[in-house]
Design a protein around this motif. Structure first.
Motif, mmCIF file in Angstrom:
data_model
loop_
_atom_site.group_PDB
_atom_site.id
_atom_site.type_symbol
_atom_site.label_atom_id
_atom_site.label_comp_id
_atom_site.label_asym_id
_atom_site.label_seq_id
_atom_site.Cartn_x
_atom_site.Cartn_y
_atom_site.Cartn_z
ATOM 1 N N ARG A 7 -9.556 12.741 3.846
ATOM 2 C CA ARG A 7 -10.013 14.123 3.751
ATOM 3 C C ARG A 7 -10.944 14.307 2.549
ATOM 4 O O ARG A 7 -11.953 14.991 2.629
ATOM 5 C CB ARG A 7 -8.804 15.058 3.632
ATOM 6 C CG ARG A 7 -9.164 16.543 3.722
ATOM 7 C CD ARG A 7 -7.931 17.420 3.568
ATOM 8 N NE ARG A 7 -6.920 17.099 4.557
ATOM 9 C CZ ARG A 7 -5.718 16.624 4.276
ATOM 10 N NH1 ARG A 7 -5.372 16.403 3.023
ATOM 11 N NH2 ARG A 7 -4.852 16.364 5.226
ATOM 12 N N LYS A 11 -15.635 14.836 2.484
ATOM 13 C CA LYS A 11 -16.524 15.764 1.784
ATOM 14 C C LYS A 11 -17.890 15.140 1.591
ATOM 15 O O LYS A 11 -18.920 15.823 1.641
ATOM 16 C CB LYS A 11 -15.908 16.134 0.431
ATOM 17 C CG LYS A 11 -16.664 17.210 -0.300
ATOM 18 C CD LYS A 11 -16.578 18.519 0.464
ATOM 19 C CE LYS A 11 -17.519 19.551 -0.096
ATOM 20 N NZ LYS A 11 -17.556 20.771 0.717
ATOM 21 N N LEU A 181 -10.806 21.936 0.651
ATOM 22 C CA LEU A 181 -11.185 21.712 2.044
ATOM 23 C C LEU A 181 -10.181 22.290 3.029
ATOM 24 O O LEU A 181 -10.511 22.516 4.194
ATOM 25 C CB LEU A 181 -11.334 20.211 2.300
ATOM 26 C CG LEU A 181 -12.364 19.466 1.443
ATOM 27 C CD1 LEU A 181 -12.396 17.995 1.838
ATOM 28 C CD2 LEU A 181 -13.742 20.074 1.596
ATOM 29 N N ASN A 182 -8.954 22.523 2.576
ATOM 30 C CA ASN A 182 -7.908 22.997 3.487
ATOM 31 C C ASN A 182 -7.783 24.515 3.525
ATOM 32 O O ASN A 182 -6.998 25.047 4.308
ATOM 33 C CB ASN A 182 -6.552 22.409 3.067
ATOM 34 C CG ASN A 182 -6.537 20.900 3.135
ATOM 35 O OD1 ASN A 182 -7.135 20.325 4.029
ATOM 36 N ND2 ASN A 182 -5.877 20.266 2.197
ATOM 37 N N TYR A 186 -12.514 28.423 2.060
ATOM 38 C CA TYR A 186 -13.550 27.400 2.174
ATOM 39 C C TYR A 186 -14.161 27.417 3.575
ATOM 40 O O TYR A 186 -15.383 27.332 3.742
ATOM 41 C CB TYR A 186 -12.979 26.019 1.873
ATOM 42 C CG TYR A 186 -13.961 24.892 2.142
ATOM 43 C CD1 TYR A 186 -14.893 24.514 1.190
ATOM 44 C CD2 TYR A 186 -13.965 24.227 3.365
ATOM 45 C CE1 TYR A 186 -15.810 23.500 1.441
ATOM 46 C CE2 TYR A 186 -14.871 23.216 3.633
ATOM 47 C CZ TYR A 186 -15.786 22.852 2.662
ATOM 48 O OH TYR A 186 -16.698 21.860 2.928
ATOM 49 N N SER A 187 -13.311 27.529 4.596
ATOM 50 C CA SER A 187 -13.802 27.545 5.978
ATOM 51 C C SER A 187 -14.702 28.742 6.227
ATOM 52 O O SER A 187 -15.727 28.638 6.917
ATOM 53 C CB SER A 187 -12.611 27.570 6.948
ATOM 54 O OG SER A 187 -11.811 26.413 6.800
ATOM 55 N N LYS A 190 -17.998 28.068 4.462
ATOM 56 C CA LYS A 190 -18.732 27.031 5.182
ATOM 57 C C LYS A 190 -19.384 27.600 6.445
ATOM 58 O O LYS A 190 -20.526 27.251 6.781
ATOM 59 C CB LYS A 190 -17.758 25.904 5.558
ATOM 60 C CG LYS A 190 -18.369 24.771 6.369
ATOM 61 C CD LYS A 190 -19.130 23.822 5.509
ATOM 62 C CE LYS A 190 -19.546 22.591 6.303
ATOM 63 N NZ LYS A 190 -20.290 21.617 5.493
#
Length: 324
Positions: A7, A11, A181-182, A186-187, A190
């Motif tokens: 994971r 990145k 990232l989790n 962030y999602s 993004k």
């Protein structure tokens, strides 16, 4: 453990400005690699051997791009190849962010024998860790919610914030969550801003103002301001609000300061401009923004930005202007 490592490395794998990477042993053997050119390994290995006693984060200029390498721990070194036009500071910031993700992963020493650059080596590491320790690999814990963010119920919009090129943003209570990232945050970032949001946040350190951030990324100031205003509504960063009072909202005569923009100006030799690039470069007179040049040429803005970056070392500068 291998999933956490994969994971973290993803990145880099899904970063458009990364050409390749390698997780190497302390003697420079590539353990896991993705698209890292084989011909660059000898140069990287020579650098590792030369500075092995005091190896810290270092950069190597190559004809394929900028290589950044840094120790992860006593056994591992992360090596990343970035596109040639990427600014040095941004390349270092990107690498440091991946190193932060790797800090929470306990990597065992590499086995004595292994197939170099194999993706299956991630599972090899996991099996070594299981055999060497009885500590279970726990899933990532949810990021702690700070008191300030959990207690905030006020709905804010980007227009509530007073931001100008001279504003220096600082990290907010949910800054780390936005880079995880989790996280849902962030999602969300993004989805709206793609990699641009992450790249801007990596340059927010409490000392860089918005103009310097935009210049280092070779991006329009307005685009950076838009991202940071959004980030302020999410407690990712902190910038002044209008009701708090700020000198950025008014000019000395009491009128609006207008909109600040950066316009490219080419002062180099046009004979060194190649191919279709001339259609873009000849419009760089210091009076037109990148968006205006894109509109005039009928080209997408990313194509214009990429071309401008190519000629930055050949006489192209960004000129600040205020539009009423």
């Amino acid at each position: 453990m291998s999933k956490d490592l994969e994971r973290a490395l993803s990145k880099l794998r899904f970063d458009d400005q990364v050409l390749g990477y390698s997780l190497m042993t302390k003697v420079g053997r590539p353990f896991v690699s993705f698209a890292f050119p084989d011909e660059l390994f000898p140069r990287v290995q020579n650098s590792i051997q030369l500075y092995k006693k005091d190896l810290r984060l270092m950069t190597i200029d190559t004809d394929k791009g900028l290589v950044v390498l840094s120790p992860v721990d006593d056994n591992w070194i992360l090596t990343v190849l970035y596109v040639p036009e990427l600014q040095l500071g941004l390349a270092i910031a990107k690498t440091k962010n991946v190193l932060r993700l790797l800090e929470g992963i306990e990597l065992p020493p590499p086995p004595e024998e292994f197939d170099e650059s194999s993706d299956s080596n991630l599972q090899v590491l996991e099996s070594i860790a299981v055999n060497a320790s009885s500590v279970e690999d726990t899933p990532d814990a949810p990021s702690p919610v700070s008191e300030s963010s959990s207690a905030t119920t006020e709905e804010l919009s980007p227009d509530d914030f007073s931001v100008s090129p001279s504003t220096t943003p600082i990290r907010g209570p949910d800054y780390s969550k936005a880079l995880s990232l989790n996280s849902e945050l962030y999602s969300e970032m993004k989805k709206i801003y793609r990699n641009f949001g992450f790249d801007v946040l990596m340059l927010v350190d409490g000392t860089n103002n918005i103009e310097s951030i935009a210049d280092s990324m070779f991006q329009p100031t307005d685009r950076v301001i838009d991202l940071l205003k959004w980030g302020a509504t999410k407690s990712i960063i902190t910038v002044p609000r209008f009701q708090e009072g700020t000198e950025d909202t008014k000019s000395g005569d009491g009128g609006s300061i207008g909109r600040y923009v950066k316009c490219p100006k080419f002062e180099g030799n046009l004979s060194k401009v190649s191919g279709d690039d001339i259609n873009i470069i000849r419009l760089c007179d210091g009076k037109q923004t990148q968006e205006q040049i894109a509109k005039a040429t009928g080209l997408p803005i990313p194509r214009v930005v990429q071309t401008l970056a190519k000629y930055r070392k050949l006489g192209l500068k960004m000129i600040g202007r205020t539009i009423k």
